[in-house]
Design an enzyme around this catalytic site. Sequence first.
Site, mmCIF file in Angstrom:
data_model
loop_
_atom_site.group_PDB
_atom_site.id
_atom_site.type_symbol
_atom_site.label_atom_id
_atom_site.label_comp_id
_atom_site.label_asym_id
_atom_site.label_seq_id
_atom_site.Cartn_x
_atom_site.Cartn_y
_atom_site.Cartn_z
ATOM 1 N N ALA A 69 0.913 -1.328 0.134
ATOM 2 C CA ALA A 69 -0.101 -0.296 -0.167
ATOM 3 C C ALA A 69 0.979 1.286 -0.209
ATOM 4 O O ALA A 69 2.081 0.822 -0.093
ATOM 5 C CB ALA A 69 -0.565 0.053 1.144
ATOM 6 N N GLY A 114 0.668 -5.709 1.070
ATOM 7 C CA GLY A 114 0.136 -5.718 -0.193
ATOM 8 C C GLY A 114 0.086 -5.704 -2.162
ATOM 9 O O GLY A 114 -1.266 -6.744 -2.692
ATOM 10 N N GLU A 117 -0.004 -10.010 -1.271
ATOM 11 C CA GLU A 117 -1.153 -10.233 -1.279
ATOM 12 C C GLU A 117 -2.634 -10.476 -2.620
ATOM 13 O O GLU A 117 -2.641 -10.873 -2.717
ATOM 14 C CB GLU A 117 -1.668 -9.084 -0.242
ATOM 15 C CG GLU A 117 -1.399 -9.199 1.124
ATOM 16 C CD GLU A 117 -1.910 -8.192 2.221
ATOM 17 O OE1 GLU A 117 -1.667 -7.143 2.386
ATOM 18 O OE2 GLU A 117 -2.810 -8.835 3.179
ATOM 19 N N GLU A 137 4.406 -5.522 7.592
ATOM 20 C CA GLU A 137 3.725 -4.377 7.874
ATOM 21 C C GLU A 137 4.109 -4.936 9.129
ATOM 22 O O GLU A 137 3.581 -3.711 10.022
ATOM 23 C CB GLU A 137 2.900 -5.173 7.960
ATOM 24 C CG GLU A 137 1.589 -4.732 6.324
ATOM 25 C CD GLU A 137 1.680 -5.450 5.594
ATOM 26 O OE1 GLU A 137 2.628 -6.502 5.738
ATOM 27 O OE2 GLU A 137 0.980 -5.645 4.989
HETATM 28 N N1 COA Z 1 4.258 2.934 -0.614
HETATM 29 C C1 COA Z 1 5.403 4.049 -1.365
HETATM 30 N N2 COA Z 1 6.054 4.683 -1.621
HETATM 31 C C2 COA Z 1 7.195 4.025 -2.007
HETATM 32 C C3 COA Z 1 6.727 2.664 -1.001
HETATM 33 C C4 COA Z 1 5.295 1.826 -0.519
HETATM 34 N N3 COA Z 1 4.664 1.650 -0.196
HETATM 35 N N4 COA Z 1 7.493 1.370 -1.120
HETATM 36 C C5 COA Z 1 8.954 2.115 -1.579
HETATM 37 N N5 COA Z 1 8.284 3.292 -1.114
HETATM 38 C C6 COA Z 1 8.878 3.953 -2.641
HETATM 39 C C7 COA Z 1 9.956 5.173 -1.432
HETATM 40 O O1 COA Z 1 9.783 6.059 -0.908
HETATM 41 C C8 COA Z 1 10.876 5.573 -2.261
HETATM 42 O O2 COA Z 1 10.743 7.323 -3.286
HETATM 43 P P1 COA Z 1 11.671 8.137 -3.550
HETATM 44 O O3 COA Z 1 12.666 7.744 -4.011
HETATM 45 O O4 COA Z 1 10.647 9.118 -3.750
HETATM 46 O O5 COA Z 1 12.124 8.326 -1.553
HETATM 47 C C9 COA Z 1 11.305 4.792 -3.920
HETATM 48 O O6 COA Z 1 9.284 3.951 -3.606
HETATM 49 C C10 COA Z 1 11.801 3.713 -3.668
HETATM 50 O O7 COA Z 1 12.290 3.318 -2.874
HETATM 51 P P2 COA Z 1 13.442 3.563 -2.206
HETATM 52 O O8 COA Z 1 12.984 2.848 -0.381
HETATM 53 O O9 COA Z 1 14.385 4.359 -1.737
HETATM 54 O O10 COA Z 1 14.474 2.183 -2.681
HETATM 55 P P3 COA Z 1 15.339 0.770 -1.623
HETATM 56 O O11 COA Z 1 15.671 0.313 -2.418
HETATM 57 O O12 COA Z 1 15.827 1.530 -0.940
HETATM 58 O O13 COA Z 1 14.138 0.084 -0.700
HETATM 59 C C11 COA Z 1 12.454 -1.253 -0.513
HETATM 60 C C12 COA Z 1 13.620 -0.738 -1.591
HETATM 61 C C13 COA Z 1 11.132 -2.181 -1.388
HETATM 62 C C14 COA Z 1 12.731 -2.379 0.416
HETATM 63 C C15 COA Z 1 11.628 0.145 0.832
HETATM 64 O O14 COA Z 1 11.043 0.941 -0.454
HETATM 65 C C16 COA Z 1 10.362 -0.386 1.515
HETATM 66 O O15 COA Z 1 10.663 -1.350 3.025
HETATM 67 N N6 COA Z 1 9.575 -0.341 0.864
HETATM 68 C C17 COA Z 1 7.720 -0.216 2.183
HETATM 69 C C18 COA Z 1 7.584 -1.665 2.030
HETATM 70 C C19 COA Z 1 6.325 -2.132 2.524
HETATM 71 O O16 COA Z 1 6.894 -1.956 4.279
HETATM 72 N N7 COA Z 1 4.825 -2.608 2.437
HETATM 73 C C20 COA Z 1 4.308 -2.356 3.294
HETATM 74 C C21 COA Z 1 3.538 -0.976 3.048
HETATM 75 S S1 COA Z 1 1.777 -1.824 4.248
#
Ligand code: COA
Length: 263
Positions: A69, A114, A117, A137
Amino acid sequence: MEERLHPNLVLERKGAIEILRVDREDSLGALNFEIMEALGNYIQDLGARKEDVRVLVVTGTGRGFVAGADIVGYHKVGQTEFDNFQRRSRKTFDAIANLPQLTICAVNGYALGGGLELALCCDFIFVNEKTKLGLPEIKLGLLPGGGGTQRLPRLVGPMRAKELLATGRMIKAEEAVQYGIALEACSPDGLMPRAIEFAEELAGQAPVALLESKRVIDDGLDTALSAGLTMEQRVLGALYATEDGKEGIAAFIEKRDPEFKGR
Ligand code: COA
């Protein structure tokens, strides 16, 4: 031929197969309310076109399949909007899981929260060396709300699901196959060709029997074994009465390829 259903959703039609791609590379495919709604509307429309489209392939763009999400959006919303998003995602995800057609998820990158999911709502998951799957999460002080606590344990058993939920750790392709989350691991370039090859194999089967193969298994899992066995025999009897059932048997006896008509 590609069509944009929404700024972040691209649809490609290939005969009896449709390929839906989440296209939001800058957020790694994160889903907000509008994308979830557009996805739900497309799925509802697709469900009504089972005569024409028999297989759906879902994939993503770049490093992300769907990183969950939109957490950046979460930050800005109040409780009511948060709850509305969860209700919307339930509706969309249930619609995917309940599609009459067969569904394949080609997970090209991060499938978190998500994203995993969404993949779990599909009938088949294909992964590649870039895939990372997880339900992180817990790291946000939350739990999954798109079926992760329910669909994952039904696939991998409660112990592995609890481990993945409680640690929030990410798994790669090999583990996904080992745990039974994914059907096959492919090379990065081989993911879409393999998913499409498999989709074509499915789309080439007798159409009514194909859709019934999915329905009987899914409905059976929701019921007691004896009721499921009764349903299986009823469906087989009905298939025997179809033109395709007669054609399949005749073609076998006449040593030729069957020509199925979907009735
Ligand atoms: N929602 C909104 N934006 C997201 C996102 C999410 N779930 N996951 C990644 N992004 C965005 C980041 O904010 C970043 O944006 P920015 O460049 O404007 O800062 C961009 O995507 C790249 O992500 P980044 O975190 O810089 O890449 P990374 O390679 O260092 O890490 C992940 C990748 C996937 C490990 C990390 O982004 C992450 O942990 N995301 C959240 C996953 C999560 O918790 N999902 C469950 C949601 S309920």
